[in-house]
Design a protein around this motif. Structure first.
Motif, PDB file in Angstrom:
ATOM      1  N   ARG A  60       0.589  11.344   1.996  1.00  0.00           N
ATOM      2  CA  ARG A  60      -0.299  11.142   3.153  1.00  0.00           C
ATOM      3  C   ARG A  60      -0.503   9.658   3.427  1.00  0.00           C
ATOM      4  O   ARG A  60      -0.321   9.187   4.558  1.00  0.00           O
ATOM      5  CB  ARG A  60      -1.646  11.810   2.869  1.00  0.00           C
ATOM      6  CG  ARG A  60      -2.733  11.540   3.903  1.00  0.00           C
ATOM      7  CD  ARG A  60      -4.109  11.870   3.333  1.00  0.00           C
ATOM      8  NE  ARG A  60      -4.440  10.990   2.202  1.00  0.00           N
ATOM      9  CZ  ARG A  60      -5.439  11.208   1.349  1.00  0.00           C
ATOM     10  NH1 ARG A  60      -6.195  12.286   1.482  1.00  0.00           N
ATOM     11  NH2 ARG A  60      -5.689  10.359   0.369  1.00  0.00           N
ATOM     12  N   ASP A  61      -0.850   8.908   2.396  1.00  0.00           N
ATOM     13  CA  ASP A  61      -1.137   7.483   2.576  1.00  0.00           C
ATOM     14  C   ASP A  61       0.132   6.691   2.916  1.00  0.00           C
ATOM     15  O   ASP A  61       0.107   5.800   3.763  1.00  0.00           O
ATOM     16  CB  ASP A  61      -1.779   6.919   1.309  1.00  0.00           C
ATOM     17  CG  ASP A  61      -3.095   7.597   0.975  1.00  0.00           C
ATOM     18  OD1 ASP A  61      -3.680   8.219   1.890  1.00  0.00           O
ATOM     19  OD2 ASP A  61      -3.520   7.517  -0.192  1.00  0.00           O
ATOM     20  N   GLY A  62       1.244   7.033   2.245  1.00  0.00           N
ATOM     21  CA  GLY A  62       2.477   6.310   2.477  1.00  0.00           C
ATOM     22  C   GLY A  62       3.005   6.502   3.882  1.00  0.00           C
ATOM     23  O   GLY A  62       3.406   5.540   4.556  1.00  0.00           O
ATOM     24  N   LEU A  63       3.016   7.758   4.350  1.00  0.00           N
ATOM     25  CA  LEU A  63       3.502   8.010   5.707  1.00  0.00           C
ATOM     26  C   LEU A  63       2.575   7.394   6.751  1.00  0.00           C
ATOM     27  O   LEU A  63       3.030   6.969   7.820  1.00  0.00           O
ATOM     28  CB  LEU A  63       3.629   9.521   5.943  1.00  0.00           C
ATOM     29  CG  LEU A  63       4.718  10.239   5.144  1.00  0.00           C
ATOM     30  CD1 LEU A  63       4.751  11.717   5.495  1.00  0.00           C
ATOM     31  CD2 LEU A  63       6.081   9.608   5.404  1.00  0.00           C
ATOM     32  N   ARG A  98       0.815  -1.219   0.000  1.00  0.00           N
ATOM     33  CA  ARG A  98       0.000   0.000   0.000  1.00  0.00           C
ATOM     34  C   ARG A  98       0.851   1.273   0.000  1.00  0.00           C
ATOM     35  O   ARG A  98       0.301   2.377   0.016  1.00  0.00           O
ATOM     36  CB  ARG A  98      -0.930  -0.003   1.219  1.00  0.00           C
ATOM     37  CG  ARG A  98      -1.922  -1.171   1.262  1.00  0.00           C
ATOM     38  CD  ARG A  98      -3.011  -0.925   2.287  1.00  0.00           C
ATOM     39  NE  ARG A  98      -2.494  -0.950   3.647  1.00  0.00           N
ATOM     40  CZ  ARG A  98      -2.571  -1.983   4.475  1.00  0.00           C
ATOM     41  NH1 ARG A  98      -3.144  -3.118   4.068  1.00  0.00           N
ATOM     42  NH2 ARG A  98      -2.094  -1.916   5.695  1.00  0.00           N
ATOM     43  N   VAL A  99       2.174   1.124  -0.005  1.00  0.00           N
ATOM     44  CA  VAL A  99       3.054   2.294   0.063  1.00  0.00           C
ATOM     45  C   VAL A  99       3.415   2.757  -1.345  1.00  0.00           C
ATOM     46  O   VAL A  99       4.030   2.007  -2.104  1.00  0.00           O
ATOM     47  CB  VAL A  99       4.341   1.974   0.859  1.00  0.00           C
ATOM     48  CG1 VAL A  99       5.296   3.174   0.837  1.00  0.00           C
ATOM     49  CG2 VAL A  99       3.999   1.601   2.302  1.00  0.00           C
ATOM     50  N   PRO A 100       3.064   3.978  -1.722  1.00  0.00           N
ATOM     51  CA  PRO A 100       3.419   4.496  -3.056  1.00  0.00           C
ATOM     52  C   PRO A 100       4.890   4.902  -3.098  1.00  0.00           C
ATOM     53  O   PRO A 100       5.606   4.795  -2.101  1.00  0.00           O
ATOM     54  CB  PRO A 100       2.496   5.710  -3.212  1.00  0.00           C
ATOM     55  CG  PRO A 100       2.264   6.172  -1.812  1.00  0.00           C
ATOM     56  CD  PRO A 100       2.280   4.934  -0.942  1.00  0.00           C
ATOM     57  N   GLY A 150      11.104   6.932  11.306  1.00  0.00           N
ATOM     58  CA  GLY A 150      10.698   8.206  11.894  1.00  0.00           C
ATOM     59  C   GLY A 150       9.218   8.280  12.254  1.00  0.00           C
ATOM     60  O   GLY A 150       8.465   7.303  12.118  1.00  0.00           O
ATOM     61  N   TYR A 151       8.809   9.475  12.720  1.00  0.00           N
ATOM     62  CA  TYR A 151       7.434   9.702  13.173  1.00  0.00           C
ATOM     63  C   TYR A 151       6.842  10.867  12.373  1.00  0.00           C
ATOM     64  O   TYR A 151       7.412  11.956  12.327  1.00  0.00           O
ATOM     65  CB  TYR A 151       7.411  10.012  14.671  1.00  0.00           C
ATOM     66  CG  TYR A 151       7.886   8.851  15.519  1.00  0.00           C
ATOM     67  CD1 TYR A 151       6.979   7.942  16.043  1.00  0.00           C
ATOM     68  CD2 TYR A 151       9.240   8.663  15.749  1.00  0.00           C
ATOM     69  CE1 TYR A 151       7.416   6.859  16.808  1.00  0.00           C
ATOM     70  CE2 TYR A 151       9.687   7.588  16.506  1.00  0.00           C
ATOM     71  CZ  TYR A 151       8.769   6.686  17.032  1.00  0.00           C
ATOM     72  OH  TYR A 151       9.206   5.612  17.773  1.00  0.00           O
ATOM     73  N   HIS A 152       5.702  10.620  11.760  1.00  0.00           N
ATOM     74  CA  HIS A 152       5.129  11.616  10.853  1.00  0.00           C
ATOM     75  C   HIS A 152       3.642  11.854  11.117  1.00  0.00           C
ATOM     76  O   HIS A 152       2.925  12.292  10.233  1.00  0.00           O
ATOM     77  CB  HIS A 152       5.309  11.147   9.405  1.00  0.00           C
ATOM     78  CG  HIS A 152       6.717  10.733   9.079  1.00  0.00           C
ATOM     79  ND1 HIS A 152       7.711  11.638   8.821  1.00  0.00           N
ATOM     80  CD2 HIS A 152       7.286   9.500   9.004  1.00  0.00           C
ATOM     81  CE1 HIS A 152       8.848  10.989   8.581  1.00  0.00           C
ATOM     82  NE2 HIS A 152       8.612   9.701   8.684  1.00  0.00           N
ATOM     83  N   ALA A 153       3.211  11.580  12.332  1.00  0.00           N
ATOM     84  CA  ALA A 153       1.775  11.652  12.639  1.00  0.00           C
ATOM     85  C   ALA A 153       1.211  13.047  12.392  1.00  0.00           C
ATOM     86  O   ALA A 153       0.094  13.189  11.873  1.00  0.00           O
ATOM     87  CB  ALA A 153       1.534  11.226  14.087  1.00  0.00           C
TER      88      ALA A 153
END
Length: 340
Positions: free
Chosen positions: A270-273, A245-247, A305-308
């Motif tokens: 957005r979807d990948g992170l 599901r990761v682009p 990393g963290y990308h929330a």
């Protein structure tokens, strides 16, 4: 209507998804010399990968075959050298002669310092004058072709001399590591072993196969990581479900940095992170039943990393199904920007 050239399209600077092979790098390279030092630099504009290497002419053929650039910048005065002509005879279609003035090492150093916003390049590594000249010529060429719009580039990395096996061009061709003798990917060693699910993963595997490691500790570390996923089938399959599901985040970011991206590139980030968060949590589950995590896996987990916060911002701002082009409208989610 104001008319002007806004971009010069060349083989080594394209970023359009339809024109690129998703599973291979597309490198723009440069060779330069400064006071007897030869330097080789290469960059993938579509991903930001940027590397430098000191090189000797007699070993340049092996380096060129390893990188396999689609475009090679060379000072016009070097093309007259007989020893270099023999190396370049298989690359005639990719060679782009440039004025020697573009390969000044001091100007190259200043260009790189300005681009990365630093006072010195020492934090990136001890680069020689030949490497500075080659890297500076690349940046100058990008500025020329992109009309001042420099792509997003990673910090320059020095290729580790002796860290991988240097394979001469004839041997590389006959081994058919990444391409067959006819130039096709199908039927090569890479095509047989490649079970990656993302473009970035396929590009990394191709780079690893084309430059086999020489350091036993590094080889053992890589094998430990592979063994971990071989022995834990459930973890491997769960990770593959997420990776499907990761682009292609690298190429999406590069298009956006060059102002060639669209709403769907933003949605892909957005979807990948968002998926990366799930993958990080999955890899971190290294309890005793899994026998602990090898160093390679813990390093991957830390690098993710963290990308929330960014995911949350993009989720609120973007429409659920954004259009292909921003001019089509419907990009911003209803209610996010009342003034709009």
């Amino acid at each position: 209507v104001r008319r002007e050239v806004v971009r010069v399209i060349t083989p080594g600077t394209i970023t359009e998804e339809a024109l690129l092979e998703a599973r291979s790098h597309n490198y723009l390279a440069a060779l330069a010399d400064a006071q007897g030092q030869f330097g080789f630099a290469w960059v993938d504009v579509s991903t930001g990968d940027f590397q430098l290497q000191p090189v000797e002419i007699e070993r340049f053929g092996a380096a060129l075959a390893r990188v396999a650039p689609s475009e090679i910048l060379i000072p016009d005065r070097l093309l007259a050298r007989p020893d270099l002509s023999a190396v370049l005879e298989d690359w005639d279609d990719a060679i782009v002669p440039q004025p020697s003035s573009r390969f000044d090492s001091e100007n190259g150093r200043r260009r790189l310092e300005t681009m990365f916003g630093v006072g010195t390049l020492e934090g990136f590594g001890g680069f020689g004058r030949g490497e500075m000249a080659a890297a500076g010529a690349l940046v100058d060429y990008l500025d020329l072709t992109q009309k001042g719009r420099i792509p997003r580039l990673s910090s320059p990395r020095r290729w580790r001399e002796g860290g991988s096996v240097e394979i001469d061009p004839a041997t590389r061709r006959n081994l058919e590591l990444t391409r067959t003798l006819s130039g096709e990917r199908r039927g090569s060693v890479l095509s047989v072993i490649d079970r990656t699910l993302t473009g970035a993963g396929a590009r990394l595997l191709g780079a690893w196969l084309g430059a086999p490691l020489t350091d036993p500790a590094a080889i053992d570390g890589r094998l430990d990581t592979v063994t971990h996923f071989v022995n834990h089938e459930r973890l491997r399959e769960d990770a593959r479900v997420v990776l499907r599901r990761v682009p292609d985040l690298e190429r999406g970011l590069s298009r956006l940095a060059l102002d060639r991206g669209g709403p769907r590139d933003l949605a892909g980030i957005r979807d990948g992170l968002g998926e990366i968060g799930a993958l990080r949590d999955m890899l971190a589950r290294g309890d005793d039943t899994l026998g602990g995590l090898p160093t390679g896996v813990t390093a991957i987990d830390a690098d993710l990393g963290y990308h929330a916060n960014l995911v949350d911002t993009l989720s609120q701002a973007l429409a659920a199904d954004p259009p292909l082009l921003a001019r089509d409208g419907g990009l911003v989610a209803p209610g996010y920007a009342p003034e709009l």
